[in-house]
Design a protein around this motif. Sequence first.
Motif, short mmCIF file in Angstrom:
data_model
loop_
_atom_site.label_atom_id
_atom_site.label_comp_id
_atom_site.label_asym_id
_atom_site.label_seq_id
_atom_site.Cartn_x
_atom_site.Cartn_y
_atom_site.Cartn_z
N SER A 37 3.37 60.36 -27.68
CA SER A 37 2.29 60.75 -26.77
C SER A 37 0.94 60.72 -27.48
O SER A 37 -0.08 60.32 -26.91
CB SER A 37 2.55 62.14 -26.19
OG SER A 37 3.73 62.17 -25.44
N TYR A 38 0.95 61.14 -28.74
CA TYR A 38 -0.28 61.09 -29.53
C TYR A 38 -0.72 59.65 -29.76
O TYR A 38 -1.90 59.32 -29.61
CB TYR A 38 -0.09 61.80 -30.87
CG TYR A 38 -1.19 61.50 -31.86
CD1 TYR A 38 -2.46 62.04 -31.68
CD2 TYR A 38 -0.98 60.66 -32.94
CE1 TYR A 38 -3.49 61.75 -32.57
CE2 TYR A 38 -1.99 60.37 -33.83
CZ TYR A 38 -3.25 60.92 -33.64
OH TYR A 38 -4.26 60.61 -34.52
N LEU B 42 -4.16 57.82 -28.81
CA LEU B 42 -4.94 57.15 -29.84
C LEU B 42 -5.17 55.68 -29.50
O LEU B 42 -6.27 55.15 -29.70
CB LEU B 42 -4.21 57.26 -31.18
CG LEU B 42 -5.07 57.11 -32.44
CD1 LEU B 42 -6.09 58.24 -32.52
CD2 LEU B 42 -4.18 57.12 -33.68
N PHE C 298 -0.74 65.38 -23.19
CA PHE C 298 -0.36 65.61 -24.58
C PHE C 298 -0.24 67.09 -24.89
O PHE C 298 0.73 67.54 -25.54
CB PHE C 298 -1.37 64.97 -25.53
CG PHE C 298 -1.12 65.26 -26.98
CD1 PHE C 298 -0.12 64.58 -27.66
CD2 PHE C 298 -1.85 66.22 -27.65
CE1 PHE C 298 0.14 64.86 -29.00
CE2 PHE C 298 -1.59 66.51 -28.99
CZ PHE C 298 -0.59 65.82 -29.66
N MET D 54 3.02 69.23 -26.18
CA MET D 54 3.00 70.07 -27.37
C MET D 54 3.38 71.51 -27.05
O MET D 54 4.10 72.16 -27.83
CB MET D 54 1.61 70.03 -28.01
CG MET D 54 1.30 68.74 -28.76
SD MET D 54 2.49 68.40 -30.08
CE MET D 54 2.33 69.86 -31.09
N THR E 233 -8.84 62.53 -32.61
CA THR E 233 -7.65 63.26 -33.07
C THR E 233 -7.90 64.75 -33.18
O THR E 233 -7.11 65.58 -32.71
CB THR E 233 -7.19 62.72 -34.44
OG1 THR E 233 -6.79 61.35 -34.29
CG2 THR E 233 -6.03 63.54 -34.98
N THR F 233 -8.30 66.52 -29.85
CA THR F 233 -6.99 66.58 -29.19
C THR F 233 -6.19 67.77 -29.69
O THR F 233 -5.61 68.54 -28.91
CB THR F 233 -6.21 65.28 -29.43
OG1 THR F 233 -6.93 64.18 -28.87
CG2 THR F 233 -4.83 65.35 -28.80
N ILE F 234 -6.16 67.95 -31.02
CA ILE F 234 -5.42 69.07 -31.60
C ILE F 234 -6.11 70.39 -31.26
O ILE F 234 -5.45 71.40 -30.99
CB ILE F 234 -5.30 68.90 -33.12
CG1 ILE F 234 -4.59 67.57 -33.45
CG2 ILE F 234 -4.51 70.05 -33.74
CD1 ILE F 234 -4.58 67.24 -34.92
N THR G 299 -5.25 71.42 -27.79
CA THR G 299 -3.87 71.92 -27.80
C THR G 299 -3.81 73.35 -28.34
O THR G 299 -3.07 74.19 -27.82
CB THR G 299 -2.97 71.00 -28.64
OG1 THR G 299 -3.04 69.66 -28.12
CG2 THR G 299 -1.53 71.47 -28.64
#
Length: 309
Positions: free
Chosen positions: A18-19, A23, A136, A140, A285, A288-289, A292
């Motif tokens: 999914s990551y 990306l 995503f 997670m 990136t 995205t984290i 999450t």
Amino acid sequence: MKKHATLRFLSIVTALVSYFMLLMGAIVTKTGSGKGCGNSWPICKGELIPESMPLESIIEYSHRIISSGAGMLILALTIWSWIVYRDNFRVKLFGIMSVFFVLLQGALGALTVMFEGPFIKKFMLALHFGFSLISFASVMLLVIQLYRLRDGKPDKSSGTPLSRGFGWSVWGLATYTYIAVYSGALVRHMEATMGCGYEFPSCGITKFPGFGSAAEIHMLHRYAGILLFVLTLCLLIVVLRKYRDNRDFVQGSWIAMILITLQAIAGIITVKTGGVLMAALLHTTIITIYFTAISYLCMLAGAPWKKRS
């Protein structure tokens, strides 16, 4: 149990794919490869394996293949999770969110390929990234929930109970984060990454955000990012002052603060390097984290709109 361990392994693989899907979408946008397969979808140039495959076609088709693989993995993970943990509400919720948003972003991706209107198309591309982000984050959160169940952890974090007002603040931060992410997607799709040139923190004569020029769009994102940094810092301060014994929330808040700091640094690097691909991917990136991590805090906070016993 062995089947549960296999399920958790599948969840990790699904999260990784999914990551890569997210990306690859960023790479497609950054390299201008969105039309690499023409107006045909889901195949490329009207063929399953086109005779002519320039680099932009390879990039776009790779994105579609990875997205299809991610979609199938998410569906398999959701079904299996429901079977194993049929009584856990969060497993069901995160599973259905993962499936729903990966299908929605796929549908938007198809529309952007076939739609020619310039402004509406760019708006849909921004939505496409936003829905990929939710998908995503949902995957997670499902991974995290599966591991919390393995470790026998309760659905809510231990420690001082969170006030209802603080719970609303956490959800408000998540909502604002999502809006700020769209401002970044707008910068990317309106080709405003270098709207201020190589200048930072100044932007020439442009001081205020707006939609009239690339510089104004770029400044809109900068102001949104600054506010997000300040709000994250405020969250961390409140957690350390009032909920220091709430270990999960303290760790989550520190992770969010570190990530938003790294995100700011990545944004500066993107500007100073002229928006090179690696800097842009790093920027994508980290946010995205970060999103999450904020979503994880929302999970810990629970639903503040529900009455508490």
